[in-house]
Design a protein around this motif. Sequence first.
Motif, PDB file in Angstrom:
ATOM      1  N   UNK A   1      54.281  28.615  38.509  1.00  0.00           N
ATOM      2  CA  UNK A   1      53.130  27.828  38.929  1.00  0.00           C
ATOM      3  C   UNK A   1      51.829  28.301  38.279  1.00  0.00           C
ATOM      4  N   UNK A   2      50.897  27.387  38.217  1.00  0.00           N
ATOM      5  CA  UNK A   2      49.558  27.722  37.724  1.00  0.00           C
ATOM      6  C   UNK A   2      48.937  28.686  38.734  1.00  0.00           C
ATOM      7  N   UNK A   3      48.388  29.785  38.210  1.00  0.00           N
ATOM      8  CA  UNK A   3      47.733  30.788  39.043  1.00  0.00           C
ATOM      9  C   UNK A   3      46.404  31.132  38.371  1.00  0.00           C
ATOM     10  N   UNK A   4      45.301  30.916  39.075  1.00  0.00           N
ATOM     11  CA  UNK A   4      43.973  31.065  38.483  1.00  0.00           C
ATOM     12  C   UNK A   4      43.221  32.218  39.138  1.00  0.00           C
ATOM     13  N   UNK A   5      42.661  33.070  38.292  1.00  0.00           N
ATOM     14  CA  UNK A   5      41.808  34.170  38.742  1.00  0.00           C
ATOM     15  C   UNK A   5      40.349  33.719  38.667  1.00  0.00           C
ATOM     16  N   UNK A   6      39.437  34.426  39.332  1.00  0.00           N
ATOM     17  CA  UNK A   6      38.012  34.086  39.204  1.00  0.00           C
ATOM     18  C   UNK A   6      37.561  34.100  37.747  1.00  0.00           C
TER      19      UNK A   6
ATOM     20  N   UNK B   1      30.614  68.268  49.669  1.00  0.00           N
ATOM     21  CA  UNK B   1      29.317  68.790  50.107  1.00  0.00           C
ATOM     22  C   UNK B   1      29.048  70.215  49.612  1.00  0.00           C
ATOM     23  N   UNK B   2      30.083  70.910  49.168  1.00  0.00           N
ATOM     24  CA  UNK B   2      29.917  72.262  48.642  1.00  0.00           C
ATOM     25  C   UNK B   2      29.405  72.300  47.217  1.00  0.00           C
ATOM     26  N   UNK B   3      29.398  71.159  46.548  1.00  0.00           N
ATOM     27  CA  UNK B   3      28.910  71.112  45.168  1.00  0.00           C
ATOM     28  C   UNK B   3      27.391  71.003  45.138  1.00  0.00           C
ATOM     29  N   UNK B   4      26.803  71.728  44.229  1.00  0.00           N
ATOM     30  CA  UNK B   4      25.353  71.688  44.029  1.00  0.00           C
ATOM     31  C   UNK B   4      24.960  70.297  43.536  1.00  0.00           C
ATOM     32  N   UNK B   5      24.040  69.637  44.257  1.00  0.00           N
ATOM     33  CA  UNK B   5      23.630  68.266  43.893  1.00  0.00           C
ATOM     34  C   UNK B   5      23.011  68.184  42.508  1.00  0.00           C
ATOM     35  N   UNK B   6      22.425  69.273  42.040  1.00  0.00           N
ATOM     36  CA  UNK B   6      21.808  69.269  40.712  1.00  0.00           C
ATOM     37  C   UNK B   6      22.850  69.411  39.604  1.00  0.00           C
ATOM     38  N   UNK B   7      24.035  69.898  39.939  1.00  0.00           N
ATOM     39  CA  UNK B   7      25.051  70.172  38.919  1.00  0.00           C
ATOM     40  C   UNK B   7      26.258  69.236  38.955  1.00  0.00           C
ATOM     41  N   UNK B   8      26.398  68.458  40.019  1.00  0.00           N
ATOM     42  CA  UNK B   8      27.573  67.597  40.158  1.00  0.00           C
ATOM     43  C   UNK B   8      27.179  66.172  40.529  1.00  0.00           C
ATOM     44  N   UNK B   9      28.034  65.254  40.125  1.00  0.00           N
ATOM     45  CA  UNK B   9      27.928  63.863  40.562  1.00  0.00           C
ATOM     46  C   UNK B   9      29.351  63.321  40.661  1.00  0.00           C
ATOM     47  N   UNK B  10      29.494  62.208  41.322  1.00  0.00           N
ATOM     48  CA  UNK B  10      30.805  61.559  41.400  1.00  0.00           C
ATOM     49  C   UNK B  10      30.766  60.315  40.530  1.00  0.00           C
ATOM     50  N   UNK B  11      31.938  59.914  40.048  1.00  0.00           N
ATOM     51  CA  UNK B  11      32.000  58.727  39.199  1.00  0.00           C
ATOM     52  C   UNK B  11      33.294  57.970  39.427  1.00  0.00           C
ATOM     53  N   UNK B  12      33.233  56.685  39.101  1.00  0.00           N
ATOM     54  CA  UNK B  12      34.379  55.805  39.268  1.00  0.00           C
ATOM     55  C   UNK B  12      34.198  54.596  38.360  1.00  0.00           C
ATOM     56  N   UNK B  13      35.254  54.222  37.673  1.00  0.00           N
ATOM     57  CA  UNK B  13      35.270  52.994  36.891  1.00  0.00           C
ATOM     58  C   UNK B  13      36.017  51.950  37.708  1.00  0.00           C
ATOM     59  N   UNK B  14      35.420  50.772  37.847  1.00  0.00           N
ATOM     60  CA  UNK B  14      35.997  49.727  38.692  1.00  0.00           C
ATOM     61  C   UNK B  14      36.224  48.466  37.867  1.00  0.00           C
ATOM     62  N   UNK B  15      37.382  47.867  38.053  1.00  0.00           N
ATOM     63  CA  UNK B  15      37.721  46.573  37.452  1.00  0.00           C
ATOM     64  C   UNK B  15      37.792  45.568  38.588  1.00  0.00           C
ATOM     65  N   UNK B  16      37.037  44.469  38.460  1.00  0.00           N
ATOM     66  CA  UNK B  16      37.073  43.427  39.484  1.00  0.00           C
ATOM     67  C   UNK B  16      36.796  42.074  38.844  1.00  0.00           C
ATOM     68  N   UNK B  17      37.010  41.020  39.625  1.00  0.00           N
ATOM     69  CA  UNK B  17      36.800  39.647  39.178  1.00  0.00           C
ATOM     70  C   UNK B  17      35.820  38.993  40.141  1.00  0.00           C
ATOM     71  N   UNK B  18      34.989  38.105  39.592  1.00  0.00           N
ATOM     72  CA  UNK B  18      34.040  37.381  40.433  1.00  0.00           C
ATOM     73  C   UNK B  18      33.812  35.991  39.847  1.00  0.00           C
ATOM     74  N   UNK B  19      33.296  35.066  40.647  1.00  0.00           N
ATOM     75  CA  UNK B  19      33.144  33.689  40.182  1.00  0.00           C
ATOM     76  C   UNK B  19      31.978  33.457  39.219  1.00  0.00           C
ATOM     77  N   UNK B  20      30.983  34.350  39.204  1.00  0.00           N
ATOM     78  CA  UNK B  20      29.809  34.160  38.343  1.00  0.00           C
ATOM     79  C   UNK B  20      29.522  35.441  37.563  1.00  0.00           C
ATOM     80  N   UNK B  21      28.564  35.365  36.650  1.00  0.00           N
ATOM     81  CA  UNK B  21      28.193  36.531  35.851  1.00  0.00           C
ATOM     82  C   UNK B  21      27.060  37.338  36.483  1.00  0.00           C
ATOM     83  N   UNK B  22      26.825  37.146  37.752  1.00  0.00           N
ATOM     84  CA  UNK B  22      25.773  37.860  38.476  1.00  0.00           C
ATOM     85  C   UNK B  22      26.066  39.362  38.492  1.00  0.00           C
ATOM     86  N   UNK B  23      25.026  40.166  38.235  1.00  0.00           N
ATOM     87  CA  UNK B  23      25.159  41.619  38.278  1.00  0.00           C
ATOM     88  C   UNK B  23      25.022  42.071  39.730  1.00  0.00           C
TER      89      UNK B  23
END
Length: 143
Positions: free
Chosen positions: A77-82, A97-119
Motif C-alpha cells: 500500500x501507499x504509505x506517506x511520511x510528512x 550533575x557531577x560534571x563541571x558546567x564550564x567543561x562539559x555539555x550534552x549533545x544529541x543528533x535527532x532525526x524527525x519528520x514534520x509537515x512544514x519547513x518551520x524551524x
Amino acid sequence: MALSRVVLTSGRSVDLTELRLSATYANVLEGYPCKPLNDHAIAGLLRSAERFHPGAPVHLIPPPREYPDQFAGAFGPVEVLPAVTCVGSFRSEAIDPGHDRALYRSRLTVVWFQPTSRIPAGYDAETELLDMDWEQLAADEEL
C-alpha cells in the motif's frame, strides 16, 4: 551561537546548533511512497546522521505514516511520511550533575519528520520533539 533554543516538556532548554531540512520524497525518481521505500530512506538518514556527527548519539523520532486510499502497487500500500525530513544537532548543559558546567555539555543528533519547513523554537515544535527524554538519549562530552 545557536539557530534556536527549544524548551522540552521536561523544562530543559536545548540549543539547535545545526539543522538539515530536505523534502522527504525529493530523491524518488520513480515508484511510489511505500513502507520498503520509507524504511530504506529512514535507515539511510540514520547512517548519514552518524557519519556527520561522529560520537554523538542519534535518535529517530518515529514518523507518523499515512495510508491514503490509493491503489496498492507491487510493494504494498501507499504509505506517506510528512513532507519535510529534519536532521538536527542539539546541545545542552551536562546531564551528570557531577560534571563541571564550564567543561562539559550534552549533545544529541535527532532525526524527525514534520509537515512544514518551520524551524523549531521555544515551545513551538513537533510534540514528539518536545517530549524527548534528554537525560536518557543524550550523552555528555568534555569540551
